[in-house]
Design a protein around this motif. Structure first.
Motif, PDB file in Angstrom:
ATOM      1  N   PRO A 147     -12.041  -2.985   1.142  1.00 28.82           N
ATOM      2  CA  PRO A 147     -11.215  -3.356   2.311  1.00 28.82           C
ATOM      3  C   PRO A 147      -9.892  -4.044   1.950  1.00 28.82           C
ATOM      4  N   LEU A 148      -9.924  -4.956   0.992  1.00 28.37           N
ATOM      5  CA  LEU A 148      -8.698  -5.677   0.624  1.00 28.37           C
ATOM      6  C   LEU A 148      -7.615  -4.693   0.155  1.00 28.37           C
ATOM      7  N   CYS A 149      -8.011  -3.726  -0.645  1.00 30.06           N
ATOM      8  CA  CYS A 149      -7.057  -2.732  -1.153  1.00 30.06           C
ATOM      9  C   CYS A 149      -6.625  -1.793  -0.018  1.00 30.06           C
ATOM     10  N   ALA A 150      -7.579  -1.358   0.757  1.00 33.23           N
ATOM     11  CA  ALA A 150      -7.295  -0.377   1.813  1.00 33.23           C
ATOM     12  C   ALA A 150      -6.271  -0.935   2.810  1.00 33.23           C
ATOM     13  N   ARG A 151      -6.454  -2.198   3.175  1.00 33.82           N
ATOM     14  CA  ARG A 151      -5.571  -2.819   4.164  1.00 33.82           C
ATOM     15  C   ARG A 151      -4.124  -2.855   3.654  1.00 33.82           C
ATOM     16  N   HIS A 152      -3.950  -3.287   2.422  1.00 34.30           N
ATOM     17  CA  HIS A 152      -2.581  -3.393   1.895  1.00 34.30           C
ATOM     18  C   HIS A 152      -2.001  -2.034   1.537  1.00 34.30           C
ATOM     19  N   HIS A 153      -2.855  -1.116   1.123  1.00 26.94           N
ATOM     20  CA  HIS A 153      -2.417   0.245   0.861  1.00 26.94           C
ATOM     21  C   HIS A 153      -1.815   0.831   2.136  1.00 26.94           C
ATOM     22  N   ALA A 154      -2.499   0.637   3.266  1.00 25.16           N
ATOM     23  CA  ALA A 154      -2.035   1.189   4.548  1.00 25.16           C
ATOM     24  C   ALA A 154      -0.666   0.611   4.916  1.00 25.16           C
ATOM     25  N   VAL A 155      -0.490  -0.679   4.704  1.00 23.60           N
ATOM     26  CA  VAL A 155       0.782  -1.330   5.037  1.00 23.60           C
ATOM     27  C   VAL A 155       1.922  -0.719   4.207  1.00 23.60           C
ATOM     28  N   VAL A 156       1.669  -0.539   2.920  1.00 22.00           N
ATOM     29  CA  VAL A 156       2.720  -0.025   2.025  1.00 22.00           C
ATOM     30  C   VAL A 156       3.063   1.422   2.375  1.00 22.00           C
ATOM     31  N   ILE A 157       2.028   2.241   2.571  1.00 22.77           N
ATOM     32  CA  ILE A 157       2.242   3.662   2.886  1.00 22.77           C
ATOM     33  C   ILE A 157       3.008   3.828   4.201  1.00 22.77           C
ATOM     34  N   LYS A 158       2.688   2.961   5.163  1.00 25.91           N
ATOM     35  CA  LYS A 158       3.366   3.050   6.459  1.00 25.91           C
ATOM     36  C   LYS A 158       4.856   2.738   6.298  1.00 25.91           C
ATOM     37  N   LYS A 159       5.141   1.723   5.517  1.00 20.74           N
ATOM     38  CA  LYS A 159       6.530   1.313   5.343  1.00 20.74           C
ATOM     39  C   LYS A 159       7.294   2.250   4.407  1.00 20.74           C
ATOM     40  N   TYR A 160       6.617   2.751   3.375  1.00 19.00           N
ATOM     41  CA  TYR A 160       7.268   3.623   2.377  1.00 19.00           C
ATOM     42  C   TYR A 160       6.452   4.895   2.190  1.00 19.00           C
ATOM     43  N   PRO A 161       6.549   5.845   3.136  1.00 17.15           N
ATOM     44  CA  PRO A 161       5.671   7.031   3.089  1.00 17.15           C
ATOM     45  C   PRO A 161       5.825   7.863   1.812  1.00 17.15           C
ATOM     46  N   ASP A 162       7.007   7.838   1.184  1.00 16.58           N
ATOM     47  CA  ASP A 162       7.216   8.718   0.026  1.00 16.58           C
ATOM     48  C   ASP A 162       7.130   7.979  -1.313  1.00 16.58           C
ATOM     49  N   ILE A 163       6.544   6.820  -1.308  1.00 10.97           N
ATOM     50  CA  ILE A 163       6.558   5.994  -2.516  1.00 10.97           C
ATOM     51  C   ILE A 163       5.749   6.626  -3.657  1.00 10.97           C
ATOM     52  N   SER A 164       6.204   6.435  -4.888  1.00 14.40           N
ATOM     53  CA  SER A 164       5.472   6.969  -6.049  1.00 14.40           C
ATOM     54  C   SER A 164       4.202   6.152  -6.250  1.00 14.40           C
ATOM     55  N   GLU A 165       3.232   6.739  -6.964  1.00 14.11           N
ATOM     56  CA  GLU A 165       1.945   6.065  -7.120  1.00 14.11           C
ATOM     57  C   GLU A 165       2.087   4.743  -7.887  1.00 14.11           C
ATOM     58  N   ARG A 166       2.965   4.746  -8.891  1.00 12.92           N
ATOM     59  CA  ARG A 166       3.122   3.511  -9.671  1.00 12.92           C
ATOM     60  C   ARG A 166       3.637   2.362  -8.803  1.00 12.92           C
ATOM     61  N   ARG A 167       4.680   2.660  -8.025  1.00  9.21           N
ATOM     62  CA  ARG A 167       5.228   1.595  -7.158  1.00  9.21           C
ATOM     63  C   ARG A 167       4.251   1.209  -6.064  1.00  9.21           C
ATOM     64  N   LEU A 168       3.540   2.206  -5.576  1.00  2.73           N
ATOM     65  CA  LEU A 168       2.521   1.945  -4.556  1.00  2.73           C
ATOM     66  C   LEU A 168       1.480   0.955  -5.091  1.00  2.73           C
ATOM     67  N   THR A 169       1.030   1.201  -6.308  1.00  2.00           N
ATOM     68  CA  THR A 169       0.033   0.320  -6.927  1.00  2.00           C
ATOM     69  C   THR A 169       0.542  -1.121  -6.967  1.00  2.00           C
ATOM     70  N   HIS A 170       1.769  -1.273  -7.442  1.00  2.00           N
ATOM     71  CA  HIS A 170       2.293  -2.647  -7.595  1.00  2.00           C
ATOM     72  C   HIS A 170       2.594  -3.301  -6.257  1.00  2.00           C
ATOM     73  N   GLU A 171       3.084  -2.512  -5.305  1.00  2.00           N
ATOM     74  CA  GLU A 171       3.338  -3.077  -3.972  1.00  2.00           C
ATOM     75  C   GLU A 171       2.025  -3.533  -3.330  1.00  2.00           C
ATOM     76  N   MET A 172       0.963  -2.753  -3.583  1.00  2.00           N
ATOM     77  CA  MET A 172      -0.342  -3.094  -3.020  1.00  2.00           C
ATOM     78  C   MET A 172      -0.886  -4.358  -3.698  1.00  2.00           C
ATOM     79  N   ILE A 173      -0.838  -4.384  -5.017  1.00  2.00           N
ATOM     80  CA  ILE A 173      -1.429  -5.520  -5.748  1.00  2.00           C
ATOM     81  C   ILE A 173      -0.657  -6.810  -5.470  1.00  2.00           C
TER      82      ILE A 173
END
Ligand code: MG
Length: 390
Positions: free
Chosen positions: A223-249
């Motif tokens: 849940p902790l990861c899923a919640r922040h993953h959703a926030v990042v994807i919503k704000k940056y739909p085309d983000i690369s996986e590497r940046r997505l990982t760091h934005e989430m963490i």
């Protein structure tokens, strides 16, 4: 100390330098620094601290240059510990010193090495890494003319000793007393403890992804990861996986740290401690998450246990690491002349003092001090007939 400015602005229940229980060997004041700043500086300058760069958490050092080592882990822990202490107006240099020193006693190869060495030491008093960290700062570092170890303050040593068996606690006098009486450590020590958990849970997500042990999709079951993953994807739909990982963490860490500060402050407000001793006498730790965050953090921990720490690639390396530690221990214990001069002398002195246990302790001290790569090379020198012996 004539004028103690180190305590300025701190809460009365912080670990105030004015109330320190001091050092084992009396020394002149630290001059331009506070006492806990001096502790921190001694830790940063010691040999065991430098060795942390070649010791691992989960991945063995030679597996890749980008994974956390115990050094970068300790720095991440210290960063979190400092932020939390400062915000709560507690003793930041003390929290930092404890964070930097907390893993000094770790064996090569992380938990695998620690378990193997504990197994080897079963009949000789066991091996605990927290207790070993204390041994490093109290006895094993040789840097000062007038005392063994680093002669750190009581409060710093108390914080380093996070866990301790009843048997070891009984050997430690004052410092071990709290484990026997089940008292709490200082707030700064409690912070270092939680900062450690926040740091490794989050960086092991990063390292686990990088190593390909887990995928982002698998992480979404947490849940902790899923919640922040959703926030990042919503704000940056085309983000690369590497940046997505760091934005989430980074969001995960920030949320956990913020919750830790708010929840701890609420607990302090309710308990109204007046001194650091009130903190020690309390029925439980004051530093902690809200129930909700604590449950989420636990779920992340369980996920990592199952998917990262028990991944077959990690287990295969773990097995190799255990074998190396056990082989080294058996060889040195059987014939201490295989040890470098200074360590074989320590083993003989240990044997003269405490029999087999004394000899075993000296061998364990030597192995615990090794880095991953040194242990691997040394194993080759002792067991591979094709390699040179020294
Ligand atoms: Mg740690």
């Amino acid at each position: 100390m004539t004028e103690n400015r180190a305590d300025e602005g701190l809460m009365p229940y912080a670990s105030l330098e004015a109330n320190t229980r001091g050092r084992r060997y009396t020394e002149p004041g630290p001059g331009y620094r506070g006492e806990y700043e001096r502790d921190r500086d001694r830790i940063v300058h010691c040999t065991a601290f430098r060795r942390l760069v070649y010791k691992t958490q989960v991945f063995v050092n030679h597996e890749g240059d980008l994974y956390r080592t115990r050094l970068t882990h300790s720095l991440e822990v210290a960063q979190i510990g400092r932020s939390v202490s400062r915000r709560l107006r507690l003793n930041e240099p003390l929290a930092e010193a404890i964070c930097l020193a907390h893993d000094l006693g770790h064996t090569p190869f992380g938990h695998a090495g620690q378990e193997a060495l504990n197994g080897c030491m079963r009949d000789y008093g066991g091996f605990e890494h927290n207790f070993q960290s204390l041994r490093v700062v109290d006895e094993l570092e040789e840097r000062y003319a007038e005392f063994p170890g680093l002669n750190l303050t009581y409060e710093c040593r108390e914080g380093i000793l996070k866990h301790c068996s009843a048997r070891n606690a009984a050997l430690l006098g004052d410092l071990g007393q709290r484990f026997i009486e089940r008292k709490q450590p200082s707030l700064e020590a409690q912070i270092a403890n939680v900062a450690d958990e926040i740091a490794y849970n989050n960086h092991d997500v990063d390292d686990g992804l990088r190593a390909g042990l887990v995928t982002i999709d698998e992480l979404l079951t947490v849940p902790l990861c899923a919640r922040h993953h959703a926030v990042v994807i919503k704000k940056y739909p085309d983000i690369s996986e590497r940046r997505l990982t760091h934005e989430m963490i980074r969001r995960m860490i920030n949320e956990l740290v913020t919750d830790l500060i708010v929840s701890t402050q609420a607990r302090l407000d309710a308990a109204k401690p007046r001194t650091a001793d009130d903190i020690r006498e309390a029925s439980g730790p004051m530093v902690g998450f809200s129930d909700e965050r604590a449950a989420e953090h636990q779920a992340l921990k369980r996920f990592l246990m199952e998917h990262v720490y028990r991944h077959f690639r990690v287990l295969r390396m773990t097995r190799k690491a255990s074998r190396i530690v056990r082989d080294l221990f058996a060889a040195y214990f059987e014939d201490v002349r295989l040890l470098p001069d200074e360590h074989s002398k320590a083993a003989l002195a240990g044997a003269a003092r405490d029999g087999e246990s004394g000899k075993a302790r000296a061998v364990a001290d030597y192995i615990a001090g090794m880095t991953d790569r040194f242990a691997i090379v040394e194993h080759g020198r002792l067991f591979d007939p094709r390699l040179p012996v020294s």
